[in-house]
Design a protein around this motif. Sequence first.
Motif, short mmCIF file in Angstrom:
data_model
loop_
_atom_site.label_atom_id
_atom_site.label_comp_id
_atom_site.label_asym_id
_atom_site.label_seq_id
_atom_site.Cartn_x
_atom_site.Cartn_y
_atom_site.Cartn_z
N LEU A 105 14.20 47.72 25.64
CA LEU A 105 13.05 47.38 25.70
C LEU A 105 12.65 47.81 27.08
N ASP A 106 13.68 46.52 27.81
CA ASP A 106 13.51 46.36 28.91
C ASP A 106 13.45 47.67 29.84
N PHE A 107 14.24 48.40 29.21
CA PHE A 107 14.53 49.75 29.86
C PHE A 107 12.70 50.78 29.32
N HIS A 108 12.59 51.09 28.29
CA HIS A 108 11.33 51.83 28.22
C HIS A 108 9.71 51.32 28.20
N GLU A 282 19.89 39.78 31.98
CA GLU A 282 19.08 40.72 32.92
C GLU A 282 18.24 41.59 31.49
N SER A 283 18.66 41.60 30.28
CA SER A 283 17.68 42.33 29.45
C SER A 283 17.15 41.90 28.81
N ASP A 284 16.62 42.63 27.65
CA ASP A 284 15.49 42.11 26.73
C ASP A 284 15.74 40.35 25.86
N ARG A 285 14.59 39.39 26.79
CA ARG A 285 14.81 38.48 26.25
C ARG A 285 14.34 38.29 24.92
N GLY A 286 13.14 39.71 24.52
CA GLY A 286 13.14 38.91 23.34
C GLY A 286 13.36 39.22 21.96
N ASP A 320 17.27 29.57 24.68
CA ASP A 320 16.47 31.52 24.64
C ASP A 320 17.09 30.86 23.09
N MET A 321 17.94 31.26 22.61
CA MET A 321 18.45 32.18 21.70
C MET A 321 18.39 30.86 20.73
N LEU A 322 18.79 29.58 21.09
CA LEU A 322 18.25 28.52 20.09
C LEU A 322 16.93 28.28 19.29
N ALA A 323 16.23 28.92 20.57
CA ALA A 323 14.74 28.78 20.06
C ALA A 323 14.51 29.65 18.81
N GLY A 324 15.49 30.61 18.55
CA GLY A 324 15.95 31.10 16.94
C GLY A 324 15.61 30.47 16.17
#
Length: 411
Positions: A105-108, A282-286, A320-324
């Motif tokens: 999704l970082d690209f599209h 540098e890619s989809d943080r979500g 960011d991952m720990l937020a999960g």
Amino acid sequence: MTVIGITGTNGKTTTSYLIKGMYEAMGLRTGMLSTVAYYIHGDNKLESPNTTPDAVLVQNLMAKMLHNGTEAVVMEASSHGLALERCNEVDFDIAVFTNLTRDHLDFHGAEEEYREAKAKLFARIGDPERHKKVVNIDDPHALFFIAQGNPEVPVVTFAMENKNADVRPLKFELSLFETQVLVNTPHGILEISSGLLGRHNIYNFLAAVAVGIAVGAPLEDIVRVIEEVDAVPGRCELIDEEQAFGVIVDYAHTPDVLSRLLDSVRELAPKRIITVIGCPGESDRGKRPMMAKIATDKSEVTLLTSDNPKSEDPLDILDDMLAGVGCTMQDYLKYGENDYYPPLPNGHRLFLHDIRRVAVRCAVAMEEEGDVVVVPGKGHETYQIEGDKKEFFDDREECREALQYVDKLHQ
């Protein structure tokens, strides 16, 4: 030259290897353009910088194949390659759809654009006399892909759940050492025993069988090829150093495929699953918190670590991952002050180390008989990118080295 294009989020590479082997079993010289490597002819292998090469390189490679007497080409058609029109001058004979889940999704930008990019492969399939569509009808997007291009083009369907599929399993058995499946086809029943592990690989078998049915391959050739392909680089690859527990390296780098991978490993009945997982910079943080949530939900022990952080700070990615799991880096470091990391609410354990090599060795050191260590993310890749440095790093070699010293690591 017959050209088979394979698109979808997951399963493209393994399916490509199986189809390549099937065409070779039929006595046809076969090339392949895949995420892992480009095969010009037979074992003549080139490194693969992109799943789908740029348009000029695609034509150059296919011209070399034709010059070498290649009669068929198996090609992974990535969403990037299709969106950037790298495949526009390729005359595909067969289009294969494996599945569609969140990725790139970082690209599209959005899932709809991602699906539209994938669909460009099927939009080119228009000749009912020469073309074929092969589609996984368990996927909710199946009808969308079938509707692309000429509706008169013959379709061969495959599925595990949908009983209306042309190719489907009648029964199957999974273990840490082999996969056995009985496959129903319009031309008869196939009995397959393969070293490729897990439920997700059954879908790859079915896709290859469906292509075989579409082109009239002898059933015995289809079975023989699937049974002979006992490993695909970095695709649920079992690392075997005669240890009393399992170690699996896989390319899973999206939430859906990580979930499916861990579900497949769970079906192998391990005592515990120990997962080492990171997310690239540098890619989809979500997807970062999603990956951590899936890993901690489906593994008794999870080690979060780095995976090509690039220009980002690895600790920011881990935060960011720990937020999960409802945690922050600051929370985690507070626990470390007392040298005690409490279990998660589900009773599972979570640890963190930003050096991937250390995380892999820790996982192997924790492992006991009957456990399985799962190292997803890199698969076949042989590098780690940190800042502007790209250094050699291979999860498979790291696992093998850790296993050589497993007794010392246990100490």
